[in-house]
Enzyme design. Structure first.
Site, PDB file in Angstrom:
ATOM      1  N   GLY A  16      -4.504 -20.730  -7.690  1.00 28.35           N
ATOM      2  CA  GLY A  16      -3.988 -19.820  -7.210  1.00 28.35           C
ATOM      3  C   GLY A  16      -4.711 -19.402  -5.924  1.00 28.35           C
ATOM      4  N   ASN A  40      -3.857 -21.347  -2.936  1.00 26.54           N
ATOM      5  CA  ASN A  40      -3.192 -21.100  -2.075  1.00 26.54           C
ATOM      6  C   ASN A  40      -1.888 -20.522  -2.221  1.00 26.54           C
ATOM      7  OD1 ASN A  40      -2.495 -23.306  -0.312  1.00 26.54           O
ATOM      8  ND2 ASN A  40      -2.297 -24.575  -2.652  1.00 26.54           N
ATOM      9  N   LEU A  85       8.804 -28.625 -13.450  1.00 28.80           N
ATOM     10  CA  LEU A  85       9.928 -29.033 -13.026  1.00 28.80           C
ATOM     11  C   LEU A  85      10.565 -28.161 -12.749  1.00 28.80           C
ATOM     12  CD1 LEU A  85      10.978 -31.725 -11.740  1.00 28.80           C
ATOM     13  CD2 LEU A  85      12.370 -32.522 -13.729  1.00 28.80           C
ATOM     14  N   ASN A 144       7.494 -26.746  -1.820  1.00 31.70           N
ATOM     15  CA  ASN A 144       6.155 -26.779  -2.584  1.00 31.70           C
ATOM     16  C   ASN A 144       5.717 -27.153  -1.450  1.00 31.70           C
ATOM     17  OD1 ASN A 144       4.672 -27.686  -4.983  1.00 31.70           O
ATOM     18  ND2 ASN A 144       5.633 -29.811  -4.531  1.00 31.70           N
ATOM     19  N   HIS A 171       2.874 -30.218  -1.304  1.00 33.77           N
ATOM     20  CA  HIS A 171       1.424 -31.965  -2.215  1.00 33.77           C
ATOM     21  C   HIS A 171       0.672 -31.462  -1.464  1.00 33.77           C
ATOM     22  CE1 HIS A 171       1.532 -34.794  -4.624  1.00 33.77           C
ATOM     23  NE2 HIS A 171       1.424 -35.906  -3.897  1.00 33.77           N
ATOM     24  N   ASP A 211       8.269 -34.325  -6.496  1.00 31.53           N
ATOM     25  CA  ASP A 211       8.073 -34.069  -4.695  1.00 31.53           C
ATOM     26  C   ASP A 211       8.601 -35.564  -4.031  1.00 31.53           C
ATOM     27  OD1 ASP A 211       4.860 -33.308  -5.530  1.00 31.53           O
ATOM     28  OD2 ASP A 211       4.993 -34.825  -6.949  1.00 31.53           O
ATOM     29  N   GLU A 230      -4.594 -27.350   3.074  1.00 31.00           N
ATOM     30  CA  GLU A 230      -3.237 -26.413   3.172  1.00 31.00           C
ATOM     31  C   GLU A 230      -2.932 -24.985   2.931  1.00 31.00           C
ATOM     32  OE1 GLU A 230      -2.648 -27.466  -1.475  1.00 31.00           O
ATOM     33  OE2 GLU A 230      -3.691 -29.706  -0.912  1.00 31.00           O
TER      34      GLU A 230
HETATM   35  C1  GRF Z   1      -2.624 -28.060  -3.971  1.00 30.50           C
HETATM   36  O1  GRF Z   1      -3.882 -28.956  -4.044  1.00 30.50           O
HETATM   37  C2  GRF Z   1      -1.388 -28.513  -4.212  1.00 30.50           C
HETATM   38  O2  GRF Z   1      -1.372 -29.012  -2.436  1.00 30.50           O
HETATM   39  C3  GRF Z   1      -0.694 -28.743  -5.215  1.00 30.50           C
HETATM   40  O3  GRF Z   1      -1.338 -27.923  -6.578  1.00 30.50           O
HETATM   41  C4  GRF Z   1      -3.137 -27.594  -5.684  1.00 30.50           C
HETATM   42  C5  GRF Z   1      -2.769 -25.824  -6.087  1.00 30.50           C
HETATM   43  O4  GRF Z   1      -4.251 -25.987  -5.660  1.00 30.50           O
HETATM   44  N1  GRF Z   1       0.189 -28.860  -4.938  1.00 30.50           N
HETATM   45  P1  GRF Z   1      -4.887 -23.871  -5.923  1.00 30.50           P
HETATM   46  O5  GRF Z   1      -4.151 -23.430  -7.091  1.00 30.50           O
HETATM   47  O6  GRF Z   1      -3.040 -23.189  -5.127  1.00 30.50           O
HETATM   48  O7  GRF Z   1      -6.022 -23.521  -5.340  1.00 30.50           O
END
Ligand code: GRF
Length: 239
Positions: free
Chosen positions: A13, A15, A91, A106, A108, A149, A178
């Site tokens: 987590g 992000n 999904l 999302n 990626h 995706d 990100e």
């Molecule tokens: C990130 O690299 C994101 O792009 C992908 O999953 C990863 C999640 O990382 N969808 P975190 O749990 O947010 O550290």
């Protein structure tokens, strides 16, 4: 009015944390709910630490109808407007996608449509990028549809692949971008959604899709040591 965001996450987590921190002092949106398919996801701990309601909704071995019902109930109870997937490896149930059309994003960790699809997550993505000999990678933010995706791309940001990269160093460089790109994208969508005021969200999104800065997507490609925060915010027409 503050748009209410639900974040779905299966893992650590980081992000999610970037989103929580970002919206701490921005009234346009707030993280109102966190959902994970994993009981021990670090994301749930981060949510609880921030005082955000955190739900574990198991997916594996359960009928899709039950998962959909639990998830929709949770979203409704928390009066959620928008959903941000942040490392959610399941999904999204089709009924939910339909109900939240143009309202689920999302992120990626590669430049879609390359290196995406079922099973392409985490370390595997960066291994594949290195195996293919790519010199450029970077995160993609896209709308979510019924397939992995494949929804419409909202934004991408280039990140260089360096000669001595390992999957771990590459993942780290992409992740740092990100953490800037995703909050900006969610802020952008929250602004579009608020401005649409319940009218045709799809039309509002089409109208507001971020344009490449200076008509070029791949600019400022240097060693990419630090994420280009001002460039990313400019791409979304923010500030
Ligand atoms: C990130 O690299 C994101 O792009 C992908 O999953 C990863 C999640 O990382 N969808 P975190 O749990 O947010 O550290």
């Amino acid at each position: 009015m503050s748009e209410r965001i639900a974040v779905f996450a299966s893992g650590g987590g980081t992000n999610l944390q970037a989103l929580i921190d970002h919206f701490q002092d921005r009234p346009v949106a707030e993280i109102a709910l966190v959902i994970s398919d994993q009981a021990d996801a670090g994301a749930l701990d981060r949510a609880r630490a921030a005082g955000i309601p955190a739900h574990h909704i198991p997916v594996r071995t359960r009928p899709i109808a039950a998962v959909t019902a639990d998830t929709l109930d949770a979203l409704e109870a928390a009066r959620v407007d928008l959903v941000a997937l942040a490392g959610y490896v399941r999904l999204v149930p089709p009924d939910l996608v339909r109900r939240f059309s143009h309202r689920i994003l999302n992120i990626h960790p590669a430049l879609l449509p390359a290196f995406g699809g079922k099973g392409m997550y985490g370390r595997r993505v960066h291994e594949a990028v290195l195996d293919a000999g790519c010199r450029i990678t970077g995160p993609t933010v896209h709308f979510v549809d019924e397939r992995y995706d494949e929804g419409r791309i909202v934004a991408q940001w280039p990140v260089p692949v360096l000669d001595d990269d390992t999957p771990a160093t590459l993942a780290d460089r992409v992740l740092r971008v990100e953490h800037v790109l995703y909050p900006a994208a969610v802020e952008w969508l929250a602004g579009v959604f608020a401005a649409a005021e319940g009218d045709d969200v799809a039309a509002a999104v089409r109208e507001a899709m971020p344009l490449p800065v200076d008509d070029r997507v791949c600019f400022c490609l240097n060693e990419g040591v630090e994420p280009d925060r001002p460039g990313i915010r400019r791409m979304f027409g923010l500030d």
